[in-house]
Scaffold this motif. Structure first.
Motif, PDB file in Angstrom:
ATOM      1  N   GLU A  43      54.389  28.330  37.635  1.00  0.00           N
ATOM      2  CA  GLU A  43      55.565  27.267  37.309  1.00  0.00           C
ATOM      3  C   GLU A  43      56.802  27.849  38.005  1.00  0.00           C
ATOM      4  O   GLU A  43      57.531  27.213  38.378  1.00  0.00           O
ATOM      5  CB  GLU A  43      55.874  27.177  35.853  1.00  0.00           C
ATOM      6  N   LYS A  44      57.146  29.166  37.863  1.00  0.00           N
ATOM      7  CA  LYS A  44      58.326  29.633  38.606  1.00  0.00           C
ATOM      8  C   LYS A  44      58.253  29.112  40.278  1.00  0.00           C
ATOM      9  O   LYS A  44      59.405  28.753  40.811  1.00  0.00           O
ATOM     10  CB  LYS A  44      58.494  31.067  38.564  1.00  0.00           C
ATOM     11  N   GLY A  47      56.669  24.553  40.191  1.00  0.00           N
ATOM     12  CA  GLY A  47      56.918  23.497  39.119  1.00  0.00           C
ATOM     13  C   GLY A  47      55.836  23.328  37.782  1.00  0.00           C
ATOM     14  O   GLY A  47      55.034  23.996  38.152  1.00  0.00           O
ATOM     15  N   ARG A  48      56.176  22.463  37.239  1.00  0.00           N
ATOM     16  CA  ARG A  48      55.252  21.977  36.256  1.00  0.00           C
ATOM     17  C   ARG A  48      53.763  21.445  36.611  1.00  0.00           C
ATOM     18  O   ARG A  48      53.766  20.628  37.487  1.00  0.00           O
ATOM     19  CB  ARG A  48      56.002  21.086  35.118  1.00  0.00           C
ATOM     20  N   ASP A  49      53.040  21.580  35.966  1.00  0.00           N
ATOM     21  CA  ASP A  49      51.748  21.050  36.220  1.00  0.00           C
ATOM     22  C   ASP A  49      50.918  20.523  34.843  1.00  0.00           C
ATOM     23  O   ASP A  49      50.732  21.284  33.910  1.00  0.00           O
ATOM     24  CB  ASP A  49      50.673  21.937  36.692  1.00  0.00           C
ATOM     25  N   GLU A  89      59.554  20.360  27.220  1.00  0.00           N
ATOM     26  CA  GLU A  89      60.792  19.893  27.348  1.00  0.00           C
ATOM     27  C   GLU A  89      61.659  19.587  26.026  1.00  0.00           C
ATOM     28  O   GLU A  89      62.804  19.759  26.036  1.00  0.00           O
ATOM     29  CB  GLU A  89      60.847  18.644  28.345  1.00  0.00           C
TER      30      GLU A  89
END
Length: 117
Positions: A43-44, A47-49, A89
């Motif tokens: 993720e770093k 990004g998000r999955d 989130e």
């Protein structure tokens, strides 16, 4: 009527079944933990999955369902970890800390359980 041999065989089979359940439990914990650590690193970089987050939610929920009969507090926090991955989130750092679901804390507790085995 059971013979001594029958009782010994039954006892050995029960111990083997318990060991197999314990092994499955620890494997589910290990898989959830390792998959989460890998995802955090990915993720770093990328990004998000959401699909991976849904998978992590399932892994933590599965681990929780196996832990519940041994440690209700840990199981509750693992269920919360599963909930976290459904909507990360909506969780702040303080929420994560207060719920006791920070990956470092969960990692430490799983290792303590493994060492106490």
């Amino acid at each position: 009527m059971f013979s001594i041999t029958d009782l010994i065989v039954a006892f050995i089979e029960e111990r083997r079944a318990n060991r197999d359940r314990d092994d499955a439990l620890y494997e589910s914990l290990r898989q959830a933990l390792q998959s989460t650590k890998k995802y955090i690193e990915e993720e770093k970089e990328g990004g998000r999955d959401r699909q991976k987050e849904y998978l992590l939610s399932d892994l933590w929920s599965n681990a929780a369902s196996q832990v519940v009969k041994y440690d209700r507090d840990l199981a509750d926090r693992l269920f919360q970890k599963g909930d976290y991955w459904l909507t990360p989130e909506t969780w702040g750092e303080e929420d994560i800390y207060n719920a006791g679901i920070a990956i470092e804390r969960i990692d430490m507790e799983i290792k303590e359980h493994l060492l106490a085995r």
